[in-house]
Design an enzyme around this catalytic site. Structure first.
Site, PDB file in Angstrom:
ATOM      1  N   LYS A 117     -13.191   6.847 -13.080  1.00 30.48           N
ATOM      2  CA  LYS A 117     -11.774   6.495 -13.042  1.00 30.48           C
ATOM      3  C   LYS A 117     -11.282   5.863 -14.330  1.00 30.48           C
ATOM      4  O   LYS A 117     -11.976   5.054 -14.931  1.00 30.48           O
ATOM      5  CB  LYS A 117     -11.519   5.526 -11.893  1.00 30.48           C
ATOM      6  N   GLY A 445     -17.062  11.182  10.330  1.00 26.19           N
ATOM      7  CA  GLY A 445     -15.764  11.473  10.942  1.00 26.19           C
ATOM      8  C   GLY A 445     -15.373  12.927  10.884  1.00 26.19           C
ATOM      9  O   GLY A 445     -15.201  13.573  11.904  1.00 26.19           O
ATOM     10  N   SER A 446     -15.236  13.474   9.685  1.00 25.42           N
ATOM     11  CA  SER A 446     -14.726  14.842   9.621  1.00 25.42           C
ATOM     12  C   SER A 446     -15.865  15.851   9.718  1.00 25.42           C
ATOM     13  O   SER A 446     -16.969  15.619   9.229  1.00 25.42           O
ATOM     14  CB  SER A 446     -13.947  15.049   8.324  1.00 25.42           C
ATOM     15  N   CYS A 529      -4.893  18.112  -8.807  1.00 21.61           N
ATOM     16  CA  CYS A 529      -3.708  17.257  -8.748  1.00 21.61           C
ATOM     17  C   CYS A 529      -3.558  16.714  -7.335  1.00 21.61           C
ATOM     18  O   CYS A 529      -4.001  17.336  -6.384  1.00 21.61           O
ATOM     19  CB  CYS A 529      -2.469  18.075  -9.087  1.00 21.61           C
ATOM     20  N   ASP A 612     -11.805   3.383   8.153  1.00 23.18           N
ATOM     21  CA  ASP A 612     -12.345   3.734   6.825  1.00 23.18           C
ATOM     22  C   ASP A 612     -11.682   2.938   5.714  1.00 23.18           C
ATOM     23  O   ASP A 612     -10.455   2.863   5.658  1.00 23.18           O
ATOM     24  CB  ASP A 612     -12.098   5.221   6.543  1.00 23.18           C
ATOM     25  N   HIS A 654     -16.218   2.280   6.827  1.00 22.57           N
ATOM     26  CA  HIS A 654     -16.988   3.184   5.965  1.00 22.57           C
ATOM     27  C   HIS A 654     -16.477   3.070   4.533  1.00 22.57           C
ATOM     28  O   HIS A 654     -15.286   2.971   4.288  1.00 22.57           O
ATOM     29  CB  HIS A 654     -16.852   4.624   6.451  1.00 22.57           C
ATOM     30  N   HIS A 707     -22.061  16.005  -1.045  1.00 22.78           N
ATOM     31  CA  HIS A 707     -21.277  16.672  -2.089  1.00 22.78           C
ATOM     32  C   HIS A 707     -21.787  18.060  -2.438  1.00 22.78           C
ATOM     33  O   HIS A 707     -21.144  18.775  -3.197  1.00 22.78           O
ATOM     34  CB  HIS A 707     -21.230  15.805  -3.354  1.00 22.78           C
TER      35      HIS A 707
END
Ligand code: GLN
Ligand code: ZN
Length: 772
Positions: A117, A445-446, A529, A612, A654, A707
């Site tokens: 970042k 979760g997902s 984006c 989360d 989380h 990932h």
């Protein structure tokens, strides 16, 4: 008084750059076409800024991927593993993209450079890699090329480069036992070469960005600043350097900043307006001051009256000739143009009157100068009046202000942030009621958001599916996920989040006080984006947001289904936040809205609820002195969201991509019954912070990285769990992946989770039959 801009968004009003890059990567367009698109975008930006009436217009703020990566090429800081590409004669463009994205072709497998970042923004840059005794040489003339290009168009161009000290501080040492600042003396000659090139082109001003000058600096870093700018001044006694700082004030480094031999200093007066007076009093005679009064990080209209106060103060002390007016930082962090939001009957339409995107901010910069200059023309006066009206209406608008919400936040008391009992007592009660085995398994979760699931949502939005049809499809998908989790023996189930587009947007769309845009994209990294929601008003939850889907899933099974919410800090952090009250207050408003949701879930029989907070760490202020204040209100907001439930309701949280060492006491203070964290990539190293701290509550250290599609082996995960059990008691441990699985495909997800359940089983055996 001069006006200037520090940098303009480069993705294009319609994300043309994103599309061109992605088409180039997949071979759909040629390199020539890509370069042409880039040139058109640069030209359009320059033209726009010239027409707005700016005196100095940034060049070299364009980038195909990232401005730090551009610097690395200009300076020849190309990590050794890419040499093979240079030897093979791969084009400069392809080398550049290989560094950004990796290169897997012709038997080569080169990993990309790391990305992180950019200060406290959501923009990510490519981290320079530094090696001991590294040499530098000019490998690209980008800044010169773009300067010439602009000059030929008659643009009053001001080249922008990342300054040498910040460039080094942005990078990472790849060899042990050496300090990247040692490279300064070999780096500087390349900077000088670039500057010489610009000087030959008769450049007047050059902007060197040194954001680190606004941060906490060690002595050796201060010395580096002194040395670098001394050398630059000695080599180019006539070149006008504008040193740009942003994202924090420089009051704490004022002695250093004012001692640097540069012609102008840029201040971020949005972040730190209070620094102005101090800086003015300290500023050496020959230095000009650039006032960053237009917010480059947020989307609100400028308040001309407040900005003028600052400008007038500076003009009074320094004289007009020594004052510049500008946005606070590069406009990279705001969307392109408010005029692209054309949908008449959206909620945004009413909020538009208070907004300014990049294009509007250029106009604001120029108008402020006119006003400060004493221009009393009808047009300027009208714009001032309009601005005042907008500011006034924002103070009182019923769209923004909700007395109920304000009263509620005002009535905050400590008790709202405290659970009924201590964790020890809650744990006993939860054990008695939930009866989970040791090493309980769960996910974050997902589940996979397949093309199909996404296409249903698209069709629903377009009216091609009715609400009933859409709901039915989501129900079927949820049911499949529940059945499948039961089948493989997961202990605490999730409903899968199939109904959600994004973990913040989903909630924002159901809360009052949020609006969404159609085209307000900002670059996150490379061609990616994001379109952050805008929090413009008091946040209120008119109706339950997740109860329908969570209880639907719970009714399908006898096992526990974990309710799944996004926490207040993360919702705040990933949005454009109103600037008319402290962020802490907005955060607390969101916290109460989430608290209502938590209580509604509980009322509907949900016994385990996860809130989360992946963004809690990235909200940390840049200056260490501000950390405690932030962490205190952020943790309080989380606690308020969680604390309204009975002792035997289990609250999870989380976090991913977090370094916990320096904030562990605050993580503990969140007092979640269970926290799941990303740990697999660090081989459980991140757990040490929890062990060293004697973290009391339960923890699910991620046992595999989500990932990549790679399926981990049972042995690997068991080994990681053993490592965890070495440092923490088994009674504290949960078993789960690092993060949600929405970006994965079902195939690998199924295999991985079956093995994860196996690994938990092995751990239970080990614990019940300890080796003698
Ligand atoms: N519950 C979210 C999910 O599983 C969490 C995502 C995140 O941590 N970024 O997708
Ligand atoms: Zn996560």
């Amino acid at each position: 008084m001069l006006t200037h801009n520090l940098g303009h968004p480069r993705i294009g009003a319609r994300r043309e750059l994103k599309k061109a890059c992605e088409n180039y990567w997949t071979g759909k367009i040629s390199q020539h076409e890509l370069l042409q698109t880039a040139q058109q975008l640069r030209k359009a930006n320059w033209k726009l800024q010239k027409e707005a009436g700016l005196d100095l217009i940034p060049v070299n703020d364009f980038s195909f991927y990232d401005q730090v990566l551009d610097m690395s090429l200009m300076l020849g800081a190309i990590p050794p593993r890419y040499q093979v590409l240079q030897e093979q004669g791969v084009s400069a463009t392809d080398l550049y993209f290989a560094m950004a994205r990796g290169y897997q072709k012709d038997g080569l497998d080169l990993v990309a450079m790391e990305m992180t970042k950019w200060f406290d923004t959501n923009y990510h840059y490519i981290v320079p890699e530094f090696y001991q005794n590294q040499t530098f040489k000019r490998c690209s003339t980008k800044v010169l090329d773009e300067y010439r290009e602009a000059k030929s168009m008659g643009i009053p161009a001001k080249p922008v480069l990342i300054g040498p000290v910040s460039y080094l501080l942005l990078g990472k040492e790849k060899d042990k036992d050496f300090d990247k600042l040692e490279l300064l003396s070999s780096l500087l000659p390349v900077y000088l070469e670039l500057l010489r090139g610009l000087e030959k082109e008769d450049v007047e001003w050059v902007q060197l960005d040194e954001p680190f000058l606004a941060l906490d600096l060690e002595d050796k870093e201060k010395r580096a600043f002194e040395y670098a700018y001394q050398v630059i001044r000695q080599t180019f006694p006539k070149l006008k350097i504008l040193l740009a700082t942003y994202f924090e004030g420089i009051a704490h480094n004022l002695q250093l900043a004012s001692s640097l031999p540069v012609c102008a200093l840029h201040l971020d007066l949005v972040r730190a307006p209070e620094q102005l007076e101090k800086v003015i009093n300290y500023l050496p005679e020959q230095m000009s001051l650039s006032l960053g009064v237009v917010d480059g990080r947020n989307i609100w209209k400028n308040n001309y009256e407040s900005s003028l106060k600052l400008i007038r103060l500076a003009v009074e002390k320094l004289g007009k000739e020594r004052v510049f007016i500008a946005p606070s930082c590069s406009l990279l962090h705001v969307p392109y143009d408010l005029e692209l939001e054309t949908e008449e009957n959206s909620a945004l339409h009413e909020v538009k009157q208070w907004l300014a995107f990049a294009r509007q901010k250029l106009d604001e910069t120029v108008i402020l100068k006119e006003l400060a200059d004493g221009n009393t023309s009808e047009e300027v006066d009208r714009k001032f009046q309009e601005n005042q009206q907008a500011v006034e209406s924002r103070k009182t608008s019923e769209l923004i202000h909700n007395q109920f919400v304000k009263d509620r936040v005002k009535a905050y008391e400590q008790a709202h942030a405290n659970r009924k009992s201590t964790f020890t007592s809650r744990k006993a009660q939860q054990q008695a009621s939930l009866k989970l085995s040791l090493f309980p398994t769960t996910t974050i979760g997902s589940f996979p958001q397949t093309q199909e699931v996404r296409s249903w949502r698209r069709q629903f939005k377009k009216g091609q599916l009715t609400a009933a049809q859409y709901d039915q499809l989501i129900e079927e998908e949820t049911e499949k996920a529940i059945r499948w989790q039961e089948e493989i023996g997961i202990d605490v189930l999730v409903h899968g989040e199939f109904e959600r587009n994004d973990m913040v947007e989903y909630f924002g769309e159901q809360l009052l006080g949020f609006v969404f845009t159609q085209n307000a994209w900002v670059q996150s990294y490379g061609s990616r984006c994001v379109k952050p929601p805008i929090i413009f008003g008091d946040v209120y939850r008119p109706e339950p947001m997740t109860v329908r889907w969570t209880s639907f899933a719970q009714r399908l099974t006898n096992k526990y289904v974990k309710g799944m919410l996004t926490g207040p800090v993360t919702i705040l952090q990933w949005s454009f936040v109103r600037d008319d009250q402290p962020r802490s207050e907005t955060c607390l408003q969101i916290a109460y809205a989430i608290r209502d949701e938590v209580q509604d879930l509980e009322k509907n029989g949900i016994k385990i609820i996860q809130i989360d907070e992946p963004a809690i760490r990235e909200g940390l202020p840049l200056l260490r002195k501000d950390w405690d204040h932030y962490l205190n209100w952020a943790v309080t907001a989380f606690r308020v969201s969680a604390a309204g439930v009975e002792d035997d309701t289990q609250i999870h949280t989380h976090m991913c991509y977090s370094e916990f060492n320096d904030i562990i006491e605050h993580i503990a203070a969140m007092d979640a019954d269970v926290i799941s964290i990303e740990t697999s990539r660090s081989q459980m190293e991140l757990l040490d912070a929890f062990a060293d701290f004697d973290y009391p509550n339960e923890i699910g250290p991620g046992v595999y990285d989500i990932h990549s599609p790679r399926v981990p082996t049972t042995e690997e995960m068991t080994a990681l769990l053993k490592k965890a059990a070495d440092v923490l008691p088994a009674s504290q441990l949960w078993v789960n992946p690092d993060c949600g699985l929405k970006t994965r495909a079902w195939e690998e997800t199924k295999q991985a989770l079956i093995k994860m359940v196996e690994a938990a089983g092995r751990m239970r055996e080990l614990v019940s039959k300890p080796a003698v």
